[in-house]
Design a protein around this motif. Structure first.
Motif, PDB file in Angstrom:
ATOM      1  N   GLN A 147       0.840  -1.206   0.000  1.00 28.40           N
ATOM      2  CA  GLN A 147       0.000   0.000   0.000  1.00 28.40           C
ATOM      3  C   GLN A 147       0.868   1.246   0.000  1.00 28.40           C
ATOM      4  O   GLN A 147       0.561   2.237  -0.675  1.00 28.40           O
ATOM      5  CB  GLN A 147      -0.910   0.007   1.235  1.00 28.40           C
ATOM      6  N   LYS A 148       1.969   1.222   0.753  1.00 31.64           N
ATOM      7  CA  LYS A 148       2.866   2.385   0.808  1.00 31.64           C
ATOM      8  C   LYS A 148       3.511   2.609  -0.556  1.00 31.64           C
ATOM      9  O   LYS A 148       3.622   3.730  -1.033  1.00 31.64           O
ATOM     10  CB  LYS A 148       3.931   2.186   1.882  1.00 31.64           C
ATOM     11  N   GLY A 149       3.915   1.508  -1.201  1.00 33.33           N
ATOM     12  CA  GLY A 149       4.537   1.610  -2.529  1.00 33.33           C
ATOM     13  C   GLY A 149       3.581   2.239  -3.527  1.00 33.33           C
ATOM     14  O   GLY A 149       3.941   3.126  -4.293  1.00 33.33           O
ATOM     15  N   VAL A 150       2.329   1.763  -3.491  1.00 31.95           N
ATOM     16  CA  VAL A 150       1.318   2.292  -4.415  1.00 31.95           C
ATOM     17  C   VAL A 150       1.057   3.764  -4.111  1.00 31.95           C
ATOM     18  O   VAL A 150       0.955   4.597  -5.016  1.00 31.95           O
ATOM     19  CB  VAL A 150       0.016   1.461  -4.288  1.00 31.95           C
ATOM     20  N   SER A 151       0.978   4.091  -2.833  1.00 32.21           N
ATOM     21  CA  SER A 151       0.703   5.470  -2.425  1.00 32.21           C
ATOM     22  C   SER A 151       1.842   6.401  -2.844  1.00 32.21           C
ATOM     23  O   SER A 151       1.603   7.530  -3.307  1.00 32.21           O
ATOM     24  CB  SER A 151       0.517   5.479  -0.906  1.00 32.21           C
ATOM     25  N   ASP A 152       3.090   5.953  -2.722  1.00 32.55           N
ATOM     26  CA  ASP A 152       4.237   6.778  -3.123  1.00 32.55           C
ATOM     27  C   ASP A 152       4.208   7.050  -4.620  1.00 32.55           C
ATOM     28  O   ASP A 152       4.462   8.173  -5.066  1.00 32.55           O
ATOM     29  CB  ASP A 152       5.566   6.068  -2.778  1.00 32.55           C
ATOM     30  N   VAL A 153       3.890   6.021  -5.399  1.00 41.30           N
ATOM     31  CA  VAL A 153       3.819   6.190  -6.860  1.00 41.30           C
ATOM     32  C   VAL A 153       2.691   7.155  -7.203  1.00 41.30           C
ATOM     33  O   VAL A 153       2.848   8.047  -8.043  1.00 41.30           O
ATOM     34  CB  VAL A 153       3.608   4.825  -7.553  1.00 41.30           C
ATOM     35  N   ALA A 154       1.552   6.984  -6.538  1.00 40.86           N
ATOM     36  CA  ALA A 154       0.380   7.824  -6.828  1.00 40.86           C
ATOM     37  C   ALA A 154       0.678   9.295  -6.548  1.00 40.86           C
ATOM     38  O   ALA A 154       0.218  10.180  -7.277  1.00 40.86           O
ATOM     39  CB  ALA A 154      -0.811   7.355  -6.003  1.00 40.86           C
ATOM     40  N   SER A 155       1.463   9.562  -5.503  1.00 41.77           N
ATOM     41  CA  SER A 155       1.705  10.959  -5.148  1.00 41.77           C
ATOM     42  C   SER A 155       2.662  11.622  -6.138  1.00 41.77           C
ATOM     43  O   SER A 155       2.676  12.836  -6.280  1.00 41.77           O
ATOM     44  CB  SER A 155       2.239  11.062  -3.712  1.00 41.77           C
ATOM     45  N   LYS A 156       3.477  10.839  -6.843  1.00 40.75           N
ATOM     46  CA  LYS A 156       4.451  11.425  -7.780  1.00 40.75           C
ATOM     47  C   LYS A 156       3.794  11.776  -9.118  1.00 40.75           C
ATOM     48  O   LYS A 156       4.147  12.761  -9.748  1.00 40.75           O
ATOM     49  CB  LYS A 156       5.592  10.445  -8.047  1.00 40.75           C
ATOM     50  N   ASN A 157       2.876  10.943  -9.570  1.00 42.08           N
ATOM     51  CA  ASN A 157       2.265  11.190 -10.880  1.00 42.08           C
ATOM     52  C   ASN A 157       0.838  10.674 -10.858  1.00 42.08           C
ATOM     53  O   ASN A 157       0.581   9.526 -11.203  1.00 42.08           O
ATOM     54  CB  ASN A 157       3.080  10.497 -11.982  1.00 42.08           C
ATOM     55  N   SER A 158      -0.072  11.541 -10.426  1.00 43.52           N
ATOM     56  CA  SER A 158      -1.421  11.017 -10.157  1.00 43.52           C
ATOM     57  C   SER A 158      -2.164  10.713 -11.456  1.00 43.52           C
ATOM     58  O   SER A 158      -2.992   9.798 -11.489  1.00 43.52           O
ATOM     59  CB  SER A 158      -2.214  11.970  -9.275  1.00 43.52           C
ATOM     60  N   LYS A 159      -1.883  11.454 -12.552  1.00 38.54           N
ATOM     61  CA  LYS A 159      -2.596  11.170 -13.796  1.00 38.54           C
ATOM     62  C   LYS A 159      -2.187   9.792 -14.318  1.00 38.54           C
ATOM     63  O   LYS A 159      -3.040   8.985 -14.705  1.00 38.54           O
ATOM     64  CB  LYS A 159      -2.287  12.238 -14.857  1.00 38.54           C
ATOM     65  N   TRP A 160      -0.882   9.515 -14.302  1.00 41.91           N
ATOM     66  CA  TRP A 160      -0.400   8.198 -14.739  1.00 41.91           C
ATOM     67  C   TRP A 160      -0.976   7.114 -13.856  1.00 41.91           C
ATOM     68  O   TRP A 160      -1.396   6.063 -14.331  1.00 41.91           O
ATOM     69  CB  TRP A 160       1.128   8.182 -14.706  1.00 41.91           C
TER      70      TRP A 160
ATOM     71  N   MET B   1      -2.869  10.312   2.177  1.00 42.82           N
ATOM     72  CA  MET B   1      -3.940   9.762   3.023  1.00 42.82           C
ATOM     73  C   MET B   1      -3.675  10.050   4.505  1.00 42.82           C
ATOM     74  O   MET B   1      -2.538  10.178   4.900  1.00 42.82           O
ATOM     75  CB  MET B   1      -4.004   8.248   2.855  1.00 42.82           C
ATOM     76  N   ASN B   2      -4.743  10.126   5.307  1.00 45.01           N
ATOM     77  CA  ASN B   2      -4.586  10.334   6.733  1.00 45.01           C
ATOM     78  C   ASN B   2      -3.881   9.129   7.329  1.00 45.01           C
ATOM     79  O   ASN B   2      -4.395   8.016   7.321  1.00 45.01           O
ATOM     80  CB  ASN B   2      -5.977  10.498   7.355  1.00 45.01           C
ATOM     81  N   LYS B   3      -2.630   9.384   7.869  1.00 47.95           N
ATOM     82  CA  LYS B   3      -1.827   8.251   8.320  1.00 47.95           C
ATOM     83  C   LYS B   3      -2.461   7.582   9.516  1.00 47.95           C
ATOM     84  O   LYS B   3      -2.362   6.389   9.688  1.00 47.95           O
ATOM     85  CB  LYS B   3      -0.414   8.725   8.651  1.00 47.95           C
ATOM     86  N   THR B   4      -3.124   8.342  10.385  1.00 44.24           N
ATOM     87  CA  THR B   4      -3.671   7.749  11.599  1.00 44.24           C
ATOM     88  C   THR B   4      -4.723   6.695  11.246  1.00 44.24           C
ATOM     89  O   THR B   4      -4.680   5.584  11.788  1.00 44.24           O
ATOM     90  CB  THR B   4      -4.295   8.841  12.484  1.00 44.24           C
ATOM     91  N   TYR B   5      -5.677   7.052  10.362  1.00 38.05           N
ATOM     92  CA  TYR B   5      -6.723   6.088  10.023  1.00 38.05           C
ATOM     93  C   TYR B   5      -6.117   4.882   9.320  1.00 38.05           C
ATOM     94  O   TYR B   5      -6.433   3.739   9.658  1.00 38.05           O
ATOM     95  CB  TYR B   5      -7.786   6.738   9.134  1.00 38.05           C
ATOM     96  N   MET B   6      -5.245   5.083   8.332  1.00 37.25           N
ATOM     97  CA  MET B   6      -4.688   3.954   7.583  1.00 37.25           C
ATOM     98  C   MET B   6      -3.830   3.073   8.489  1.00 37.25           C
ATOM     99  O   MET B   6      -3.842   1.845   8.367  1.00 37.25           O
ATOM    100  CB  MET B   6      -3.859   4.458   6.392  1.00 37.25           C
ATOM    101  N   LYS B 101     -11.894   7.610  -6.230  1.00 40.74           N
ATOM    102  CA  LYS B 101     -10.809   6.902  -6.904  1.00 40.74           C
ATOM    103  C   LYS B 101     -10.211   5.864  -5.969  1.00 40.74           C
ATOM    104  O   LYS B 101     -10.180   6.042  -4.752  1.00 40.74           O
ATOM    105  CB  LYS B 101      -9.697   7.893  -7.274  1.00 40.74           C
ATOM    106  N   ALA B 102      -9.699   4.819  -6.577  1.00 36.63           N
ATOM    107  CA  ALA B 102      -8.922   3.846  -5.802  1.00 36.63           C
ATOM    108  C   ALA B 102      -7.657   4.569  -5.312  1.00 36.63           C
ATOM    109  O   ALA B 102      -7.288   5.613  -5.853  1.00 36.63           O
ATOM    110  CB  ALA B 102      -8.539   2.668  -6.682  1.00 36.63           C
ATOM    111  N   ASN B 103      -7.016   4.011  -4.298  1.00 32.63           N
ATOM    112  CA  ASN B 103      -5.772   4.571  -3.743  1.00 32.63           C
ATOM    113  C   ASN B 103      -5.963   5.960  -3.151  1.00 32.63           C
ATOM    114  O   ASN B 103      -5.022   6.749  -3.066  1.00 32.63           O
ATOM    115  CB  ASN B 103      -4.648   4.601  -4.801  1.00 32.63           C
ATOM    116  N   THR B 104      -7.192   6.310  -2.802  1.00 30.82           N
ATOM    117  CA  THR B 104      -7.461   7.510  -2.001  1.00 30.82           C
ATOM    118  C   THR B 104      -8.148   7.029  -0.733  1.00 30.82           C
ATOM    119  O   THR B 104      -8.629   5.891  -0.662  1.00 30.82           O
ATOM    120  CB  THR B 104      -8.405   8.484  -2.731  1.00 30.82           C
TER     121      THR B 104
END
Lengths: 259, 217
Positions: A147-160, B1-6, B101-104
């Motif tokens: 989940q962290k890996g996916v979140s890091d990627v998402a924050s760098k290029n959200s359109k991609w 994302m809110n770190k506390t909830y996740m 969206k997913a991943n939010t």
């Protein structure tokens, strides 16, 4: 109902415990997610919609899963397949695991014969359970990292990331749609309906058609209930079309181009 | 994302996962104790060796599905199974309807709620129908008869056809390649749905990435 050791009172106590456990877990997460949703400002309507549409959507597939219990009930009674299909696993895994255990015990009749030996019944329960628990061991270890890996990627290029996420979902859907067009049957025997043919194509076209229809209606009427019910209704109506074609045009329904 | 909830979701999820693992292992233990017989290790070992393939698909499923299901959805789905044919479509449909969206974090909340609701309904419906079947064998014969069996055989296609209508209309440019590629692949070899899904996902993401680089999407 309480025919033999496979379906005695003790087995029914186990399934009752499983049902309570599974529902308690679901309610726990539902409550927590609902509270967080309110904090994030998601409207109560949207939250209720998520519950309603999922609940209605799940009804028909749940009956389908219950029907698959019948497949295994000849060999294993109703309760063990019921337990297994309520927890992690799906019919294709449970059937394979049961047959593997039977063959390991030297029985070659498969799941068409009742299991009368308690040792073999116990072996089947062990194989079905151990063979399915690896995700439960992995997930606590690796999920947060994924989940962290996916979140890091998402924050760098959200359109991609949006495009990749949509592509991932589409890839999943394409796998099933592709099977409906060209997938082979699940066994070596020529069973009508398990390979790609008229019925699978009908199911896909009918469900696509009904979904587009409800989507168009909702664009004009803009009602929450249409949006919530569109998918489960499309599904059920497509199933009805399949039943009607099979009943009234059986020769057409029997056409399969992949066995 | 809110770190506390996740962070909390992962803590709760890990606790429930471990609890589920212990609980599920107790089931064959309880059966063996009740029947007064333990299976020979060689039978269990041979049986597990024959289904070793499912260990691999189990790993692939965790890696492939968890970004789509969200954390809460993943912890829930892998306890109750039927992920591809029920939990995943539930989650996708719920996100589409809620326009999140997913991943939010919103996507996380919606998928968790949708999958929780699905689990409760599925568990209760299965229970009701299995009891009906056990009490009334002729009803179970009817449900598995030639009249109704085709509907349940094709239920997965009706689920994914409905989803396809939503996704392919919105993302038709990146949809053509994966459907065509998977269909053509199946004309030569059918590796089974467990392998086909990650193949479909990889092909689709590769195709979409190429189109993104070429500024076609």
């Amino acid at each position: 109902m309480f025919a033999d050791f496979k379906s005695d009172g003790f087995m029914y106590c186990i399934i009752l415990a499983v049902i309570i456990f599974v529902c308690m877990q679901a309610l726990f997460f539902l409550k927590k997610a609902w509270a967080r949703g309110k904090e994030l400002g998601i409207t109560t309507d949207k939250l209720k919609n998520a519950v309603t549409s999922s609940a209605i959507f799940s009804f028909a597939p749940a009956i389908g899963i219950a029907v698959t219990v019948i497949t295994l009930s000849v060999a294993l009674g109703y309760v063990l397949p019921w337990i297994r299909l309520t927890v992690i696993g799906a019919i294709q895994y449970e059937t394979t695991a049961a047959i593997a255990a039977l063959e390991a015990a030297g029985l070659t009749g498969g799941i068409s014969q009742p299991v009368t030996d308690p040792e073999i019944f116990s072996a089947i329960a062990w194989v079905m359970t151990i063979g399915s628990i690896l995700p439960l061991i992995l997930i606590p270890i690796i999920l947060k990292k994924i989940q962290k890996g996916v979140s890091d990627v998402a924050s760098k290029n959200s359109k991609w990331m949006d495009i990749m996420t949509a592509a991932a979902f589409i890839g999943l859907i394409a796998a099933f749609i592709g099977r409906g067009f060209a997938g082979t049957g699940s066994s070596k025997e020529a069973i009508i309906g398990d390979g790609a043919g008229v019925l699978s194509l009908t199911a896909i076209i009918a469900s696509v058609g009904f979904m587009l229809f409800f989507t168009l209606i909702n664009k004009k009427l803009k009602k929450n209930w249409i949006e919530a019910l569109a998918m489960p209704l499309s599904m059920v109506l497509a199933m009805v079309v399949v039943v009607l074609i099979n009943q009234f045009l059986p020769e057409l329904a029997a056409i399969e181009w992949r066995y | 994302m809110n770190k506390t909830y996740m962070d909390k979701v992962h803590t709760w999820g890990r606790i429930w996962c471990v609890a589920s693992l212990i609980f599920f292992l107790c089931i064959p233990v309880a059966i063996s104790l009740h029947l007064g017989v333990w299976p020979r290790a060689e039978i269990v070992g041979k049986g597990l060796a024959a289904i070793a393939f499912f260990f691999v698909t189990g790993i692939v499923e965790v890696v492939a599905y968890s970004p789509m299901l969200g954390a809460g959805g993943t912890y829930l789905s892998f306890v109750t199974g039927n992920i591809m044919n029920l939990k995943m479509p539930c989650a996708l449909n719920a996100m589409e309807n809620a326009k999140v969206k997913a991943n939010t974090e919103e996507g996380e909340v919606i998928t968790t709620i949708a999958i929780s609701a699905s689990i409760i309904v599925t568990t209760i419906v299965i229970a009701i129908f299995v009891v009906i079947f056990a009490l009334n064998p002729s009803f179970s014969a009817l449900m598995s008869s030639d009249t109704f069996a085709p509907a349940f055989q094709q239920v997965t296609y009706t689920i994914f056809g409905s989803l396809a209508a939503t996704y392919f209309v919105k993302h038709w440019k990146i949809s053509i390649f994966p459907i065509a590629a998977v269909t053509v692949l199946l004309l030569f070899v059918d590796p089974g749905i467990g392998v086909l899904i990650p193949v479909g996902v990889v092909l689709s993401m590769l195709g979409a990435h190429v189109m993104y680089k070429m500024k076609l999407v």
